[in-house]
Design a protein around this motif. Structure first.
Motif, PDB file in Angstrom:
ATOM      1  N   GLY A   2       0.023  41.361 -26.197  1.00  0.00           N
ATOM      2  CA  GLY A   2      -1.330  40.849 -26.011  1.00  0.00           C
ATOM      3  C   GLY A   2      -1.533  39.563 -26.766  1.00  0.00           C
ATOM      4  N   ALA A   3      -0.496  38.701 -26.759  1.00  0.00           N
ATOM      5  CA  ALA A   3      -0.499  37.522 -27.625  1.00  0.00           C
ATOM      6  C   ALA A   3      -0.439  36.216 -26.849  1.00  0.00           C
ATOM      7  CB  ALA A   3       0.682  37.603 -28.593  1.00  0.00           C
ATOM      8  N   ARG A   4      -0.931  36.221 -25.615  1.00  0.00           N
ATOM      9  CA  ARG A   4      -0.825  34.991 -24.831  1.00  0.00           C
ATOM     10  C   ARG A   4      -1.640  33.853 -25.422  1.00  0.00           C
ATOM     11  NH1 ARG A   4      -2.827  36.653 -19.502  1.00  0.00           N
ATOM     12  NH2 ARG A   4      -3.648  38.430 -20.646  1.00  0.00           N
ATOM     13  N   LEU A   5      -2.823  34.133 -25.954  1.00  0.00           N
ATOM     14  CA  LEU A   5      -3.618  33.083 -26.587  1.00  0.00           C
ATOM     15  C   LEU A   5      -2.943  32.564 -27.851  1.00  0.00           C
ATOM     16  CD1 LEU A   5      -7.251  34.424 -26.104  1.00  0.00           C
ATOM     17  CD2 LEU A   5      -6.362  32.234 -25.274  1.00  0.00           C
ATOM     18  N   LYS A   6      -2.272  33.455 -28.583  1.00  0.00           N
ATOM     19  CA  LYS A   6      -1.557  33.013 -29.785  1.00  0.00           C
ATOM     20  C   LYS A   6      -0.389  32.100 -29.415  1.00  0.00           C
ATOM     21  CE  LYS A   6      -2.717  37.134 -32.509  1.00  0.00           C
ATOM     22  NZ  LYS A   6      -2.194  38.346 -33.198  1.00  0.00           N
ATOM     23  N   PHE A   7       0.338  32.473 -28.372  1.00  0.00           N
ATOM     24  CA  PHE A   7       1.430  31.617 -27.927  1.00  0.00           C
ATOM     25  C   PHE A   7       0.892  30.284 -27.414  1.00  0.00           C
ATOM     26  CE2 PHE A   7       4.140  35.400 -27.967  1.00  0.00           C
ATOM     27  CZ  PHE A   7       5.350  34.865 -28.356  1.00  0.00           C
ATOM     28  N   LEU A   8      -0.221  30.334 -26.692  1.00  0.00           N
ATOM     29  CA  LEU A   8      -0.829  29.113 -26.198  1.00  0.00           C
ATOM     30  C   LEU A   8      -1.204  28.196 -27.359  1.00  0.00           C
ATOM     31  CD1 LEU A   8      -1.943  27.437 -23.844  1.00  0.00           C
ATOM     32  CD2 LEU A   8      -4.087  28.723 -24.044  1.00  0.00           C
ATOM     33  N   PHE A   9      -1.738  28.768 -28.416  1.00  0.00           N
ATOM     34  CA  PHE A   9      -2.102  27.987 -29.597  1.00  0.00           C
ATOM     35  C   PHE A   9      -0.866  27.353 -30.231  1.00  0.00           C
ATOM     36  CE2 PHE A   9      -2.718  27.519 -34.174  1.00  0.00           C
ATOM     37  CZ  PHE A   9      -3.879  26.750 -34.215  1.00  0.00           C
TER      38      PHE A   9
END
Length: 417
Positions: free
Chosen positions: A79-86
């Protein structure tokens, strides 16, 4: 359309495209290739500088092509797509700003920073694309995807226009000369990218995902990826669409990359070519919205077929053009469908994949787009060697559009299987 698009999540999601498109226009397409040749590697042979630029582009594409499916799987599992995007956004922003501080002659450092910036740009797109499923209802994917691309074209075009103005009138901006203006442009891209990335991290909410510990996350993601590869035949519609996409988007990419070189080869002034690129950006804004409407009201498949037909026509037309006016006509036609084919491809794909594995599946999607830069140039090169005619070489690209259209028919018939 208003209820699907004009809300905090979708607008925040689209604004990310507004911001990162500045890297694609100002850096990748216009300023970096010219500045690399004329400033950073001015004392290096043309052959060597071309090789390094090719290594930077090719290396970044290869790294992302190989890692894309795995990155998407890890993002889904944790559930870390936003973290990877950042993380990828931060990499792109920092390295793009760093280009402004590279001195003349430091072409190796410039190539490395450009490659890292490209990885930040393309890596972020994997997770940005996959978030489309989170911000848009399934029945509004075409509209929202088209809105995102249209905003991206507008944002990239606005900053490119400002950056071109900076290089033409550097004294107006308090800069000593055009060289300083180009360096300042790299900083403006970094700031623009970072500023318009803020809303997506504040307002977009990723769907819940199973919580996994960091240690097992990678092992579980690798196992899940291997399982998907083994079971890919279960998703026949997805497989055939990816094959279709690989063919026609290769044709699209080849035209985009070869257009400026072709214009220079037939003697057109570089200033006209830059203005044509800028025109494509502003035509792409309403055109992407229009194709989003076509996908929503008629069919995404129909819209994609229209775009493929126009691209095939543009390819044929390119073989007979000789003047700047004719080049502008070709650029205008391309601008009408470039955003549309990208937006509808993304939304159609999003509608046929399992939503809970969007990161992983969009990883495959972006992998195909990175590998879709091989067949087109090979066809052109082989045809040029066989015929000795560059116009015949360009015409060979039509084969990719015909093959992509044929495979798209098969994909449509296998949708849902």
């Amino acid at each position: 359309m208003a209820s699907a698009v004009w809300n905090k999540q979708t607008v925040s999601w689209a604004l990310f495209d507004w911001g990162n498109s500045a890297f694609a226009t100002t850096v990748m397409v216009v300023f970096f290739p010219v500045f690399f040749k004329q400033y950073w590697s001015a004392d290096v042979s043309a052959t060597e500088s071309t090789a390094w630029l090719a290594f930077a582009n090719g290396g970044a594409s290869f790294v992302l092509a190989v890692l894309a499916p795995l990155l998407g799987t890890i993002g889904d599992r944790g559930g870390a797509r936003l973290k990877f995007l950042f993380g990828f956004t931060l990499l792109g922003v920092v390295t793009t700003a760093g280009l402004a501080f590279v001195h003349q002659g430091e072409w190796q450092l410039a190539a490395i920073l450009f490659a890292l910036g490209s990885i930040g740009f393309w890596g972020g797109i994997i997770f940005y694309d996959s978030l489309l499923i989170d911000v848009a209802p399934r029945d509004k994917l075409d509209t929202v995807s088209g809105f995102g691309y249209s905003i991206g074209y507008l944002g990239g075009g606005v900053l490119l226009a400002i950056n071109i103005w900076m290089t033409q009138k550097p004294e107006f901006f308090g800069l000593a000369n055009a060289t300083e203006a180009v360096k300042a442009s790299f900083v403006t891209v970094a700031v623009w990218w970072a500023l318009f990335a803020i809303p997506i991290f504040m307002n977009v909410h990723e769907r819940s995902a199973p919580s996994v510990r960091k240690g097992p996350a990678l092992r579980e993601s690798l196992a899940e990826l291997a399982k998907t590869v083994r079971e890919v035949r279960r998703y026949r519609g997805v497989v055939f669409f990816l094959l279709s996409y690989w063919m026609y988007i290769d044709g699209v990419n080849t035209i985009q990359k070869m257009a400026v070189d072709y214009g220079l080869a037939i003697g057109l002034p570089s200033s006209s070519l830059v203005m044509a690129i800028l025109m494509v950006q502003f035509i792409g804004f309403p055109a992407a919205l229009l194709f989003g409407w076509i996908g929503q009201r008629i069919s995404a498949i129909v819209g994609i077929f229209i775009c493929i037909a126009v691209y095939a026509g543009v390819t044929v037309y390119a073989t007979v053009l000789n003047t700047a006016t004719e080049f502008f006509i070709m650029a205008a036609a391309t601008g009408c469908v470039q955003g549309g084919i990208q937006a509808l491809s993304r939304s159609y794909y999003g509608s046929i994949i399992p939503a809970e594995r969007s990161g992983e599946f969009f990883g495959f999607y972006n992998m195909m787009s990175k590998f879709a830069a091989v067949l087109g140039p090979f066809l052109m090169g082989a045809t040029a060697l066989l015929t000795g005619d560059s116009r015949s070489a360009i015409l060979s690209i039509v084969v990719l559009f015909i093959g992509g259209a044929a495979m798209l028919v098969v994909a449509a018939r296998n949708r849902g299987t």
